[in-house]
Write a protein that holds these residues in place. Structure first.
Motif, PDB file in Angstrom:
ATOM      1  N   THR A  37       0.815  -1.203   0.000  1.00 43.69           N
ATOM      2  CA  THR A  37       0.000   0.000   0.000  1.00 43.69           C
ATOM      3  C   THR A  37       0.850   1.255   0.000  1.00 43.69           C
ATOM      4  N   ARG A  38       2.068   1.161   0.516  1.00 41.94           N
ATOM      5  CA  ARG A  38       2.939   2.340   0.528  1.00 41.94           C
ATOM      6  C   ARG A  38       3.424   2.607  -0.887  1.00 41.94           C
ATOM      7  N   GLY A  39       3.146   3.802  -1.378  1.00 39.11           N
ATOM      8  CA  GLY A  39       3.631   4.162  -2.697  1.00 39.11           C
ATOM      9  C   GLY A  39       2.716   3.758  -3.833  1.00 39.11           C
ATOM     10  N   THR A  40       1.569   3.146  -3.525  1.00 38.19           N
ATOM     11  CA  THR A  40       0.707   2.746  -4.623  1.00 38.19           C
ATOM     12  C   THR A  40      -0.096   3.909  -5.161  1.00 38.19           C
ATOM     13  N   ALA A  41      -0.275   4.953  -4.369  1.00 36.59           N
ATOM     14  CA  ALA A  41      -1.071   6.070  -4.841  1.00 36.59           C
ATOM     15  C   ALA A  41      -0.478   6.670  -6.108  1.00 36.59           C
ATOM     16  N   ALA A  42       0.826   6.895  -6.117  1.00 30.98           N
ATOM     17  CA  ALA A  42       1.458   7.482  -7.289  1.00 30.98           C
ATOM     18  C   ALA A  42       1.360   6.562  -8.487  1.00 30.98           C
ATOM     19  N   VAL A  46      -0.944   7.385 -12.522  1.00 29.89           N
ATOM     20  CA  VAL A  46      -0.318   7.371 -13.840  1.00 29.89           C
ATOM     21  C   VAL A  46       1.190   7.283 -13.615  1.00 29.89           C
ATOM     22  N   SER A  47       1.888   6.776 -14.575  1.00 30.45           N
ATOM     23  CA  SER A  47       3.336   6.654 -14.428  1.00 30.45           C
ATOM     24  C   SER A  47       3.976   8.030 -14.324  1.00 30.45           C
ATOM     25  N   PRO A  48       4.884   8.206 -13.361  1.00 28.96           N
ATOM     26  CA  PRO A  48       5.569   9.490 -13.242  1.00 28.96           C
ATOM     27  C   PRO A  48       6.658   9.679 -14.297  1.00 28.96           C
ATOM     28  N   LYS A  49       6.907   8.672 -15.110  1.00 30.75           N
ATOM     29  CA  LYS A  49       7.962   8.768 -16.132  1.00 30.75           C
ATOM     30  C   LYS A  49       7.390   9.282 -17.450  1.00 30.75           C
ATOM     31  N   GLY A  50       8.235   9.927 -18.225  1.00 29.45           N
ATOM     32  CA  GLY A  50       7.838  10.411 -19.548  1.00 29.45           C
ATOM     33  C   GLY A  50       6.970  11.651 -19.513  1.00 29.45           C
ATOM     34  N   VAL A  51       7.078  12.432 -18.453  1.00 34.76           N
ATOM     35  CA  VAL A  51       6.306  13.672 -18.325  1.00 34.76           C
ATOM     36  C   VAL A  51       7.174  14.787 -18.904  1.00 34.76           C
ATOM     37  N   LYS A  52       7.028  15.013 -20.229  1.00 34.13           N
ATOM     38  CA  LYS A  52       7.933  15.908 -20.955  1.00 34.13           C
ATOM     39  C   LYS A  52       7.339  17.279 -21.262  1.00 34.13           C
ATOM     40  N   THR A  53       6.047  17.325 -21.552  1.00 36.31           N
ATOM     41  CA  THR A  53       5.435  18.543 -22.070  1.00 36.31           C
ATOM     42  C   THR A  53       4.408  19.113 -21.101  1.00 36.31           C
ATOM     43  N   ALA A  54       3.941  20.313 -21.406  1.00 35.92           N
ATOM     44  CA  ALA A  54       2.877  20.926 -20.606  1.00 35.92           C
ATOM     45  C   ALA A  54       1.635  20.031 -20.611  1.00 35.92           C
ATOM     46  N   ASP A  56       1.596  16.768 -20.903  1.00 31.58           N
ATOM     47  CA  ASP A  56       1.891  15.617 -20.044  1.00 31.58           C
ATOM     48  C   ASP A  56       1.699  15.974 -18.567  1.00 31.58           C
ATOM     49  N   ARG A  57       2.170  17.156 -18.182  1.00 31.59           N
ATOM     50  CA  ARG A  57       2.045  17.574 -16.784  1.00 31.59           C
ATOM     51  C   ARG A  57       0.578  17.768 -16.406  1.00 31.59           C
ATOM     52  N   ALA A  58      -0.173  18.426 -17.273  1.00 25.36           N
ATOM     53  CA  ALA A  58      -1.607  18.626 -17.004  1.00 25.36           C
ATOM     54  C   ALA A  58      -2.329  17.276 -16.951  1.00 25.36           C
ATOM     55  N   ALA A  59      -1.975  16.359 -17.835  1.00 22.69           N
ATOM     56  CA  ALA A  59      -2.594  15.026 -17.839  1.00 22.69           C
ATOM     57  C   ALA A  59      -2.239  14.258 -16.570  1.00 22.69           C
ATOM     58  N   TYR A  60      -1.020  14.425 -16.092  1.00 18.43           N
ATOM     59  CA  TYR A  60      -0.601  13.755 -14.861  1.00 18.43           C
ATOM     60  C   TYR A  60      -1.471  14.224 -13.695  1.00 18.43           C
ATOM     61  N   LEU A  61      -1.656  15.528 -13.584  1.00 17.83           N
ATOM     62  CA  LEU A  61      -2.497  16.058 -12.503  1.00 17.83           C
ATOM     63  C   LEU A  61      -3.963  15.671 -12.698  1.00 17.83           C
ATOM     64  N   THR A  62      -4.417  15.651 -13.937  1.00 18.11           N
ATOM     65  CA  THR A  62      -5.789  15.240 -14.220  1.00 18.11           C
ATOM     66  C   THR A  62      -6.016  13.795 -13.806  1.00 18.11           C
ATOM     67  N   ALA A  63      -5.015  12.954 -13.982  1.00 14.21           N
ATOM     68  CA  ALA A  63      -5.133  11.553 -13.575  1.00 14.21           C
ATOM     69  C   ALA A  63      -5.329  11.430 -12.064  1.00 14.21           C
ATOM     70  N   TRP A  64      -4.884  12.405 -11.310  1.00 13.59           N
ATOM     71  CA  TRP A  64      -5.100  12.431  -9.863  1.00 13.59           C
ATOM     72  C   TRP A  64      -6.469  13.014  -9.523  1.00 13.59           C
ATOM     73  N   LEU A 132       7.502  18.360  -8.999  1.00 11.01           N
ATOM     74  CA  LEU A 132       8.959  18.451  -9.084  1.00 11.01           C
ATOM     75  C   LEU A 132       9.414  17.419 -10.096  1.00 11.01           C
ATOM     76  N   ILE A 133      10.089  17.881 -11.140  1.00 10.79           N
ATOM     77  CA  ILE A 133      10.434  17.014 -12.268  1.00 10.79           C
ATOM     78  C   ILE A 133      11.932  17.069 -12.535  1.00 10.79           C
ATOM     79  N   CYS A 134      12.501  15.882 -12.709  1.00  6.69           N
ATOM     80  CA  CYS A 134      13.906  15.734 -13.055  1.00  6.69           C
ATOM     81  C   CYS A 134      13.982  14.805 -14.264  1.00  6.69           C
ATOM     82  N   LYS A 135      14.525  15.301 -15.352  1.00  4.46           N
ATOM     83  CA  LYS A 135      14.699  14.512 -16.570  1.00  4.46           C
ATOM     84  C   LYS A 135      13.417  13.787 -16.982  1.00  4.46           C
ATOM     85  N   ASN A 136      12.332  14.546 -17.120  1.00  2.00           N
ATOM     86  CA  ASN A 136      11.044  14.045 -17.593  1.00  2.00           C
ATOM     87  C   ASN A 136      10.387  13.030 -16.662  1.00  2.00           C
ATOM     88  N   THR A 137      10.779  13.032 -15.388  1.00  2.00           N
ATOM     89  CA  THR A 137      10.177  12.142 -14.404  1.00  2.00           C
ATOM     90  C   THR A 137       9.698  12.964 -13.214  1.00  2.00           C
TER      91      THR A 137
END
Length: 156
Positions: A37-42, A46-54, A56-64, A132-137
């Protein structure tokens, strides 16, 4: 009446290795079940990897479950500390509960994208999401209001 007798020569070392392997595998399965259960929320969102564009970032937050504008309200380049002292304990715990491990990124340069939240459940204005994003992650994230800070999951 026929009687069958079967004999086999058993190598004790191979048998011991098989048993040790079975015990390790069972331990890993149990750990995954009880600690899963620890860490399953993220990972559930949606996968935190491959978040390259605006987008992608908006879609990541929308998935939450968050509604955000297409573009970030603010973008900052930051350098994480080389060592996280005790003053970071609560923040690191918040991130770890979401499946993020900032210690992997100690001393690295990251970008913090800030988005205005348009659908906070209480209707409160001024709530923002930080990614917080480092190298598209995505390496960390939180929801920030005037009097609160919590993980990316929608409060319920």
């Amino acid at each position: 009446m026929a009687v069958f007798i079967w004999t086999a020569k058993i190598d004790r070392r191979k048998t011991a290795l098989v048993l040790v392997g079975a015990v390790v595998l069972c331990g890993a399965v149990l750990a995954a079940v009880f600690l899963g259960t620890r860490g399953t929320a993220a990972s559930a969102a949606v996968s935190p990897k491959g978040v390259k564009t605006a987008e992608d970032r908006a879609a990541y937050l929308t998935a939450w479950g968050w509604q955000v504008p297409d573009d970030a309200a603010e973008v900052e380049e930051l350098e994480l500390p080389k060592e996280f002292g005790p003053e970071y304990d609560q923040y690191m715990s918040l991130q770890a509960d979401q499946g993020f491990d900032l210690t992997k990124y100690a001393g690295k340069r990251i970008k913090r994208y800030t988005y205005d939240i348009l659908n906070y459940p209480t209707g409160e204005a001024g709530v923002q999401a930080h990614l917080l994003i480092c190298k598209n992650t995505v390496v960390a994230g939180e929801i920030v209001g005037e009097d609160f800070l919590h993980g990316l999951a929608m409060p319920g």
